[in-house]
Scaffold this motif. Structure first.
Motif, short mmCIF file in Angstrom:
data_model
loop_
_atom_site.label_atom_id
_atom_site.label_comp_id
_atom_site.label_asym_id
_atom_site.label_seq_id
_atom_site.Cartn_x
_atom_site.Cartn_y
_atom_site.Cartn_z
N ARG A 100 0.80 -0.99 0.13
CA ARG A 100 0.02 -0.15 -0.03
C ARG A 100 0.81 1.06 -0.07
NH1 ARG A 100 -4.68 -0.37 4.37
NH2 ARG A 100 -5.52 -2.54 3.96
N VAL A 101 2.02 1.13 0.82
CA VAL A 101 2.81 2.34 0.82
C VAL A 101 3.83 2.62 -0.50
CG1 VAL A 101 4.47 3.85 2.21
CG2 VAL A 101 2.43 2.48 3.43
N TRP A 102 4.34 1.51 -0.66
CA TRP A 102 5.39 1.47 -1.87
C TRP A 102 4.58 0.89 -3.29
CZ3 TRP A 102 9.11 4.58 -0.53
CH2 TRP A 102 9.25 4.90 0.82
N ASN A 103 3.64 0.57 -3.17
CA ASN A 103 2.95 0.43 -4.38
C ASN A 103 3.58 -1.06 -5.04
OD1 ASN A 103 0.97 2.30 -4.27
ND2 ASN A 103 2.48 3.78 -5.08
N LEU A 104 4.30 -1.96 -4.29
CA LEU A 104 4.78 -2.90 -4.54
C LEU A 104 3.56 -4.08 -5.08
CD1 LEU A 104 7.81 -3.36 -2.49
CD2 LEU A 104 7.80 -2.48 -4.62
#
Lengths: 394, 394
Positions: free
Chosen positions: B311-315
């Motif tokens: 969610r934070v790093w869109n991995l």
């Protein structure tokens, strides 16, 4: 980002069993004799009001009770409350209910120390100076009135529904006990969720530039509401989901989501007229009006609606022919969500007879723009509102 | 979700030019003679302190000045401030600076009305009862002390760095004028961002279940910080990006992100010892310690780290062999981000000589767990902290 002020002076006490401490709260804030103000007969019959009174008595606080607040709370009952408080020398108002009850309690708290007619504050004849101390025990997460500056009262004389906003009108404390929301019927639960979503969206759909943190906070609230809204409709007893919704309801109105941005309350203005005239549930009215408003205004700044579609509904831009299609798909998702909650999507489904709708749309549109237009995302005049209402007709 | 209380009593005044109204603010809160407390010579030389004094004088408020607050603010200067306030009969403390200045101002405000030694509050010999009224003009977005309950003071006698948290220690108002942050040097800007990210992450990495709204609010702050952090490093004069960071810094410490959850402050505990002993910049220390802590604890509840990565790093999970690889990639992204900001990633890069590191890691680890272990995501004892520090050594 626009310049702003921010403060949440209301003390929020959130959690399972928080209701049990309400006596201490009233005592801490100096109450000796409290008016317990509530709405539905259910609150009384379920034993909640007696429990609340018990917590207060345990702390040596006397109580008087006034129930009967209706959705779209009426001025008549406010007058009755003011009179009762004066006669009984009440020094604290405790609202036990949802937004209507809290709004009604705010008006009573405003009226008791004022010699004139409390309606003067709503008609702007008088400035808000002083309220009786006020606290709230929330039973229905929706309006967020427990932390908000506003009260909306309906004057039965002409069914005028007028909002009044003043920071002095915030309750001193708000008790948010999610256990109290477990028994909410599905329709009321759904109306609450639509109301909360609307409060968030009214801040989200903004033309102010450079509002990334605000945008993302709004998205956080919307995604939480969508996810947990679906859960509670299927599992009404899911306390975790009820808790998320309850906290989102308050946060949506705590003054956080509007920081640094100009929101748009046109949908609320339009719906307020609907519910003033036809006395429909506010959340249900919003479920009809909001998507109608969106479809009418989205091209005024399509980027905001593209962001809504991609970030809130996780739509993949590569699946759509252009931004317009993507934006419309986002709006469609919102409509679908409201439908999944069991909410109406047309004025007809809202229970307003078709012949009445035809005759009265002009009058409604006129009332919605009575202050010279409404809205900020796109300024709307009578013809615009009429167009939106016609599209919502069914 | 855990039960919680929430309130933001500090009045925040945010925006371009907000500094100009500080005289009115002090007057509104009843100040007649104010101590202007600040840190660097830069504040004085840039003319800021004289401008602030001018705003106060315009409102008829007398001023005395005390500068010289260092990062990791010292008890010695606090004593000096208390003495000065008593001698000059100061009735209001105005902090002009970042977290160190505001923390120092809080300690002075606490000490003036107390007959004994102000250090008694930090050593828990005395309970916080009363402070001199206190306001803050923020020049460095980082600690969020302007809305927070805490103050961390370093006693030069043994370099003990002790935090004290009490809700009475919140400033009455906080002026957040992003124009004041435009001239912050890159390294200080970067340290601030690392500090803010850490405050958010300390709440985010929680083992509490059912905290969706809180998770998403944290993610909103982190994504905003990452995006705007990169912008300001390249364009230090970007006021919009500076504004986002400034508001995120305050929100991260306003008591919002911790609602309903148990955070983990082990990284802060470990870094506090580093900066107490070696007097390194707090944010730089966190940039070293936080990823080290993450790599050591992530398997205690990998789901939280998977959420961080996606969610934070869109991995994209499909690009990784398993959850472990995905979680580690998220941590790697955070390290990369800190490196992009120009921050150190090892104790050696932090400027602590290698031979000293070798000799003193045990002592540091011991100090970090002096209260019987640290951390909530995973409880850490001396051996754990030692392991983390060794991995951070370089």
């Amino acid at each position: 980002m626009l310049n702003f002020e921010f403060q949440v002076p209301t003390q929020v006490f959130f959690g399972e069993g928080a209701e049990k401490e309400v006596g201490q709260r009233v005592k801490e804030f100096g109450g000796h004799k409290a008016l317990i103000h509530f709405g539905s007969r259910h609150s009384k019959q379920s034993g909640l009001i007696d429990r609340i009174a018990g917590y207060l008595h345990k702390e040596g606080i006397e109580t008087v009770e006034l129930g009967g607040v209706q959705p779209n709370p009426r001025l008549g009952l406010v007058y009755k409350g003011i009179e009762l408080c004066r006669r009984e020398e009440v020094d604290f108002i405790l609202a036990v209910g949802g937004g209507s009850v809290i709004d009604s309690a705010k008006a009573i708290a405003l009226g008791v120390p004022y010699e004139g007619d409390v309606w003067d504050f709503f008609t702007r004849k008088q400035k808000v100076e002083r309220l009786l101390p006020l606290g709230a025990v929330v039973t229905m997460p929706a309006a967020g009135s427990e932390v908000a500056v506003g009260s909306v009262i309906t004057n039965e004389d002409g069914m005028q529904k007028i909002p009044l906003n003043n920071r002095k009108m915030r309750p001193l404390f708000a008790v948010l006990d999610p256990l109290l929301t477990l028994s909410l019927p599905p329709y009321q639960t759904a109306c609450g969720i639509a109301d909360i979503m609307s409060h968030v969206m009214e801040n989200y759909f903004s033309r102010t530039q450079n509002t990334e943190l605000g945008d993302r906070l709004c998205e956080a609230c919307m995604k939480t509401l969508i996810h947990n809204g679906r859960i509670v409709m299927e599992h009404p007893g899911d306390l975790a989901a009820r808790s998320e919704i309850m906290w989102a309801a308050s946060l949506a109105q705590a003054g956080l989501l509007c920081t640094g941005r100009q929101g748009d309350w046109a949908s609320h203005d339009i719906e307020n007229e609907l519910s003033a005239v036809y006395d429909v549930a506010h959340g249900a009215g919003l479920a009809v009006v909001f998507p109608g408003w969106m479809k009418y205004v989205f091209e005024a700044d399509i980027r905001v609606f593209v962001r809504f579609a991609t970030r809130v509904w996780n739509l993949d831009p590569s699946q759509f022919s252009d931004e317009r299609a993507l934006a419309l798909a986002g709006i469609e998702r919102l409509s679908d969500f409201f439908t999944q909650l069991g909410l109406p999507s047309t004025l007809a489904q809202l229970g307003i007879p078709e012949d009445i709708i035809k005759d009265q749309l002009e009058m409604l549109a006129e009332r919605a723009v009575k202050n010279g237009g409404t809205g900020q995302f796109m300024k709307l005049y009578k013809e615009d509102v009429l167009h939106i209402l016609k599209n919502c007709a069914g």
